[in-house]
Design an enzyme around this catalytic site. Structure first.
Site, PDB file in Angstrom:
ATOM      1  N   HIS A 148      55.636  41.540  46.073  1.00 26.03           N
ATOM      2  CA  HIS A 148      54.701  40.695  46.820  1.00 26.03           C
ATOM      3  C   HIS A 148      53.762  40.023  45.823  1.00 26.03           C
ATOM      4  O   HIS A 148      53.268  40.667  44.888  1.00 26.03           O
ATOM      5  CB  HIS A 148      53.928  41.569  47.819  1.00 26.03           C
ATOM      6  CG  HIS A 148      52.776  40.869  48.439  1.00 26.03           C
ATOM      7  ND1 HIS A 148      52.896  39.627  48.999  1.00 26.03           N
ATOM      8  CD2 HIS A 148      51.470  41.223  48.567  1.00 26.03           C
ATOM      9  CE1 HIS A 148      51.712  39.248  49.456  1.00 26.03           C
ATOM     10  NE2 HIS A 148      50.841  40.194  49.203  1.00 26.03           N
TER      11      HIS A 148
ATOM     12  N   ASN B 170      48.726  34.019  47.242  1.00 22.79           N
ATOM     13  CA  ASN B 170      49.240  35.104  48.078  1.00 22.79           C
ATOM     14  C   ASN B 170      49.555  34.535  49.467  1.00 22.79           C
ATOM     15  O   ASN B 170      48.651  34.156  50.202  1.00 22.79           O
ATOM     16  CB  ASN B 170      48.162  36.201  48.154  1.00 22.79           C
ATOM     17  CG  ASN B 170      48.576  37.382  49.011  1.00 22.79           C
ATOM     18  OD1 ASN B 170      49.551  37.304  49.763  1.00 22.79           O
ATOM     19  ND2 ASN B 170      47.832  38.462  48.922  1.00 22.79           N
TER      20      ASN B 170
ATOM     21  N   CYS C 261      50.966  41.971  54.648  1.00 24.69           N
ATOM     22  CA  CYS C 261      51.742  41.475  53.494  1.00 24.69           C
ATOM     23  C   CYS C 261      53.052  42.240  53.272  1.00 24.69           C
ATOM     24  O   CYS C 261      53.929  41.780  52.548  1.00 24.69           O
ATOM     25  CB  CYS C 261      50.897  41.510  52.230  1.00 24.69           C
ATOM     26  SG  CYS C 261      49.411  40.518  52.362  1.00 24.69           S
TER      27      CYS C 261
HETATM   28  O1  UT7 Z   1      48.191  41.258  49.666  1.00 20.65           O
HETATM   29  C1  UT7 Z   1      47.202  42.198  49.418  1.00 20.65           C
HETATM   30  C2  UT7 Z   1      45.915  41.477  49.523  1.00 20.65           C
HETATM   31  N1  UT7 Z   1      44.957  41.525  48.503  1.00 20.65           N
HETATM   32  C3  UT7 Z   1      45.105  41.847  47.210  1.00 20.65           C
HETATM   33  O2  UT7 Z   1      46.099  42.211  46.710  1.00 20.65           O
HETATM   34  C4  UT7 Z   1      43.855  41.711  46.374  1.00 20.65           C
HETATM   35  C5  UT7 Z   1      43.714  42.821  45.375  1.00 20.65           C
HETATM   36  N2  UT7 Z   1      42.537  42.654  44.559  1.00 20.65           N
HETATM   37  C6  UT7 Z   1      42.406  41.673  43.623  1.00 20.65           C
HETATM   38  O3  UT7 Z   1      43.293  40.852  43.438  1.00 20.65           O
HETATM   39  C7  UT7 Z   1      41.150  41.651  42.777  1.00 20.65           C
HETATM   40  O4  UT7 Z   1      40.388  42.818  43.050  1.00 20.65           O
HETATM   41  C8  UT7 Z   1      40.259  40.383  43.021  1.00 20.65           C
HETATM   42  C9  UT7 Z   1      40.978  39.154  42.450  1.00 20.65           C
HETATM   43  C10 UT7 Z   1      39.975  40.196  44.490  1.00 20.65           C
HETATM   44  C11 UT7 Z   1      38.945  40.529  42.262  1.00 20.65           C
HETATM   45  O5  UT7 Z   1      39.203  40.701  40.896  1.00 20.65           O
HETATM   46  P1  UT7 Z   1      38.481  41.851  40.069  1.00 20.65           P
HETATM   47  O6  UT7 Z   1      38.895  41.716  38.675  1.00 20.65           O
HETATM   48  O7  UT7 Z   1      38.791  43.152  40.785  1.00 20.65           O
HETATM   49  O8  UT7 Z   1      36.959  41.458  40.196  1.00 20.65           O
HETATM   50  P2  UT7 Z   1      35.763  42.285  40.848  1.00 20.65           P
HETATM   51  O9  UT7 Z   1      35.922  42.358  42.327  1.00 20.65           O
HETATM   52  O10 UT7 Z   1      35.593  43.566  40.092  1.00 20.65           O
HETATM   53  O11 UT7 Z   1      34.554  41.349  40.527  1.00 20.65           O
HETATM   54  C12 UT7 Z   1      34.134  41.095  39.188  1.00 20.65           C
HETATM   55  C13 UT7 Z   1      33.084  40.007  39.242  1.00 20.65           C
HETATM   56  C14 UT7 Z   1      32.023  40.235  40.316  1.00 20.65           C
HETATM   57  O12 UT7 Z   1      30.785  39.795  39.781  1.00 20.65           O
HETATM   58  P3  UT7 Z   1      29.711  40.844  39.233  1.00 20.65           P
HETATM   59  O13 UT7 Z   1      29.391  41.740  40.411  1.00 20.65           O
HETATM   60  O14 UT7 Z   1      30.403  41.577  38.131  1.00 20.65           O
HETATM   61  O15 UT7 Z   1      28.595  39.980  38.800  1.00 20.65           O
HETATM   62  C15 UT7 Z   1      32.425  39.306  41.419  1.00 20.65           C
HETATM   63  O16 UT7 Z   1      31.360  38.866  42.204  1.00 20.65           O
HETATM   64  O17 UT7 Z   1      33.714  38.751  39.568  1.00 20.65           O
HETATM   65  C16 UT7 Z   1      33.001  38.135  40.622  1.00 20.65           C
HETATM   66  N3  UT7 Z   1      33.914  37.283  41.380  1.00 20.65           N
HETATM   67  C17 UT7 Z   1      34.140  36.014  41.047  1.00 20.65           C
HETATM   68  N4  UT7 Z   1      33.650  35.242  40.059  1.00 20.65           N
HETATM   69  C18 UT7 Z   1      34.109  33.987  40.004  1.00 20.65           C
HETATM   70  C19 UT7 Z   1      34.646  37.614  42.469  1.00 20.65           C
HETATM   71  N5  UT7 Z   1      35.358  36.545  42.853  1.00 20.65           N
HETATM   72  C20 UT7 Z   1      35.050  35.542  41.994  1.00 20.65           C
HETATM   73  C21 UT7 Z   1      35.487  34.207  41.875  1.00 20.65           C
HETATM   74  N6  UT7 Z   1      34.979  33.467  40.867  1.00 20.65           N
HETATM   75  N7  UT7 Z   1      36.363  33.645  42.715  1.00 20.65           N
END
Ligand code: UT7
Length: 300
Positions: free
Chosen positions: A227, A257, A98
């Site tokens: 980004h 993204n 990225c």
């Molecule tokens: O270009 C660089 C590439 N990547 C990035 O920049 C990504 C950087 N990271 C992020 O954007 C965020 O960490 C995510 C969007 C991927 C995740 O968001 P978060 O607020 O960090 O959520 P989390 O990983 O802490 O997950 C919270 C909950 C989890 O459930 P439990 O374990 O609390 O029950 C996940 O399983 O949200 C759940 N979850 C979802 N729920 C509904 C994860 N993805 C989803 C989804 N829909 N799509």
């Protein structure tokens, strides 16, 4: 593809995706058709050439940033060269995920400053949808396909162009975001929380270093183009850097993204909106798998 479309096959919701990421929709190439990064990249590069009034035979070089190349070789840049008919140019790809567009821009700038080239097409092009695990709700909802391009040209005018670029990489963090080449199942793997944390820290730091290298302060920056990965990452970086909302360029709500394409897509939008004038100073920053980070300051 809208967030609602994901509700049909994943345990997710429009509300979760929008509040946690800021994304509402993304563009995806047809799943049943082979669409290569070179096709998207050549379209964007062709438009950039046309806007600049430059013919294909005036192009000295093509640098394409992509992590979804058409093939290991020939490079996507060589394929773009063939499509556009830029018969006098060198062409090569850059792999910095990225952060690729900033790395490509920096390379093009160095080649121009060294006198090796006068007109270089810098392209960011990705067909990320082909690399996603569509059962992994924490990654597949984030990404989109797309391409953007700029034409960089040599100029005698002092104070214009790339004022500074800071790049850094940390290979010890390679596992937090990766796409294996062979062996294992070839889909993107990401530790979202860790990427989030490092993204805020490293993009803020890189931006401060680029400002210091250019000898300017944040108040002198007209537009901040980060980004487009997650609106919460962007807001945290903007807060760290004390950048007011009106200077922050956002388009992830429409495209998700798009990796190396996200910054040139945003540049195209602000250019179309008439926000880029002579003298406009733009701060670019990106973080990608590797981990790679880069920030660049451009004065138009
Ligand atoms: O270009 C660089 C590439 N990547 C990035 O920049 C990504 C950087 N990271 C992020 O954007 C965020 O960490 C995510 C969007 C991927 C995740 O968001 P978060 O607020 O960090 O959520 P989390 O990983 O802490 O997950 C919270 C909950 C989890 O459930 P439990 O374990 O609390 O029950 C996940 O399983 O949200 C759940 N979850 C979802 N729920 C509904 C994860 N993805 C989803 C989804 N829909 N799509």
């Amino acid at each position: 593809m809208t967030n609602k479309d994901f509700e049909k096959f994943l345990d997710t919701s429009d509300e979760w995706i929008e509040t946690r990421t800021g994304i509402k929709s993304r563009h995806i190439v047809p799943r049943d058709k082979h669409v290569a990064a070179s096709e998207l990249g050549a379209k964007a590069a062709g438009i950039a050439m046309k806007r600049a009034g430059i013919d294909p035979d005036q192009i000295d070089g093509i640098i394409c940033a992509t992590f979804t190349p058409d093939s290991f070789f020939p490079s996507t840049a060589c394929r773009i060269q063939a499509i556009l008919g830029c018969s006098c140019s060198f062409a090569f790809d850059i792999s910095a995920a990225c952060a690729g567009f900033i790395y490509a821009l920096s390379n093009a700038n160095a080649l121009i400053v060294a006198g090796n080239a006068s007109n270089i097409l810098v392209v960011g092009s990705e067909v990320i949808s082909k690399t996603l695990d569509w059962t992994d709700r924490s990654t597949c909802i984030l990404f989109g396909d797309g391409a953007g391009a700029v034409l960089m040209q040599a100029s005698e005018q002092n104070g214009r162009g790339v004022l500074s670029t800071y790049m850094a990489s940390d290979g010890t963090l390679g596992d937090i975001l990766m796409l294996p080449s062979w062996g294992e199942k070839r889909t993107m793997k990401m530790k979202g929380n860790e990427v989030f944390k490092h993204a805020v820290r490293m993009m803020s730091d890189a931006s401060l270093r680029a400002l210091e290298m250019a000898g300017i302060n944040m108040e002198q920056i007209d537009l901040f183009i980060p980004h487009q990965a997650n609106i919460r990452i962007i807001q945290s970086v903007a807060d760290h850097l004390s950048i007011p909302d009106e200077k922050v360029v956002l388009n992830l709500q429409k495209y998700g993204n798009t990796s190396s394409a996200s910054i040139p897509l945003a540049l195209d939008e602000v250019w179309n909106m008439g926000l880029i004038k002579e003298g406009t100073k733009v701060l670019l920053t990106a973080l990608g798998g590797g981990v790679t980070v880069g920030s660049s300051i451009i004065r138009f």
